[in-house]
Write a protein that holds these residues in place. Structure first.
Motif, short mmCIF file in Angstrom:
data_model
loop_
_atom_site.label_atom_id
_atom_site.label_comp_id
_atom_site.label_asym_id
_atom_site.label_seq_id
_atom_site.Cartn_x
_atom_site.Cartn_y
_atom_site.Cartn_z
N GLN A 84 54.63 124.33 109.44
CA GLN A 84 54.15 124.02 108.09
C GLN A 84 55.09 123.05 107.38
N THR B 133 44.43 134.64 112.18
CA THR B 133 44.45 134.89 110.74
C THR B 133 44.97 136.30 110.45
N GLU C 111 50.55 127.66 110.22
CA GLU C 111 50.14 127.22 108.88
C GLU C 111 50.28 125.70 108.71
N GLY D 18 49.10 124.40 105.22
CA GLY D 18 49.47 125.22 104.07
C GLY D 18 49.83 124.45 102.82
N THR E 148 46.69 130.50 110.47
CA THR E 148 46.33 129.94 109.17
C THR E 148 45.78 130.99 108.22
N HIS E 149 45.98 130.73 106.91
CA HIS E 149 45.37 131.55 105.86
C HIS E 149 44.08 130.93 105.35
#
Length: 227
Positions: A86, A34, A163, A166, A194-195
């Motif tokens: 993503q 992260t 991601e 996402g 990942t966020h």
């Protein structure tokens, strides 16, 4: 399985993407990567898959020093790493089956073995019944699962994801993370950038946090001492 030792990466524009990064992941471990946008997450993954080369330090994958892998051997090295993006990166003019079969075609796998492996991978992600459709006929979540099937069809020991949730809603994101967890349970080493902090906070895996090219928490595996 994955070890970074004082790794640095500077791009041509002068941006220091990674600075003195030291990181270790055990074989068969699953972890999340992260950090804020531009923290260095994608660069770290690209270094593992040899899309980029480190400027300083050492990266070991198993017993291989990545700096010693010549350009002509990179394609072979990548067969041992599955990658999920993503944006899926699917071929919309080919069927689901053909998309998943692509890494095996490139590797020269016999057709009978390709059919066996592709259908096993599609079954694992719950899309065996859609092998003859094209990606455009699938939902976003289904397209992502096709990307995962393609990443694991070679049975790689390492699975990377940048991601992967996402563009998905929370329910689909949970389903995708469950898939990654299932692959990890059979011994695959999994690293996911990942966020989605809310999602990963509910999962029992190590979190490695990057900030401005530095690892600030989670540099070592659970068996070690946290950085």
């Amino acid at each position: 399985m994955i070890e970074f030792i004082n790794v640095g990466k500077r791009y041509e524009d002068g941006h220091e993407a990674l600075q003195n990064v030291s990181l270790s992941m055990a074989r068969g471990e699953m972890a999340f990567l992260t950090g804020h946008s531009g923290a260095g997450k994608s660069t770290l993954l690209k270094l593992i898959m040899l899309m980029e080369r480190a400027d300083r330090g050492q990266i070991m994958i198993g017993n291989q020093n990545l700096a010693r892998i010549p350009r002509r051997q990179i394609a072979y090295f990548r067969r041992h790493i599955g990658v999920v993006f993503q944006d899926h990166r699917l071929l919309f003019d080919r069927t689901v089956f053909d998309n998943v079969a692509l890494p095996l075609d490139v590797a020269g796998t016999p057709p009978r073995e390709i059919a066996k492996r592709v259908r096993a991978a599609l079954d694992k992600v719950g899309l065996l019944s859609k092998e003859n459709l094209t990606p455009i006929q699938l939902s976003g979540g289904e397209q992502q699962r096709i990307g995962i099937a393609r990443a694991v069809v070679n049975k790689p020991p390492i699975l990377l994801a940048d991601e992967p949730t996402g563009n998905l809603d929370p329910e689909l994101s949970s389903e995708i993370m469950k898939l990654f967890s299932e692959f990890n349970q059979v011994g695959v080493t999994v690293l996911i950038a990942t966020h989605d902090l809310d999602l990963i906070s509910r999962l029992p895996f190590r979190v490695i946090e990057l900030s401005q090219g530095h690892i600030i928490t989670g540099a070592k595996s659970v068996a070690g001492v946290d950085a």
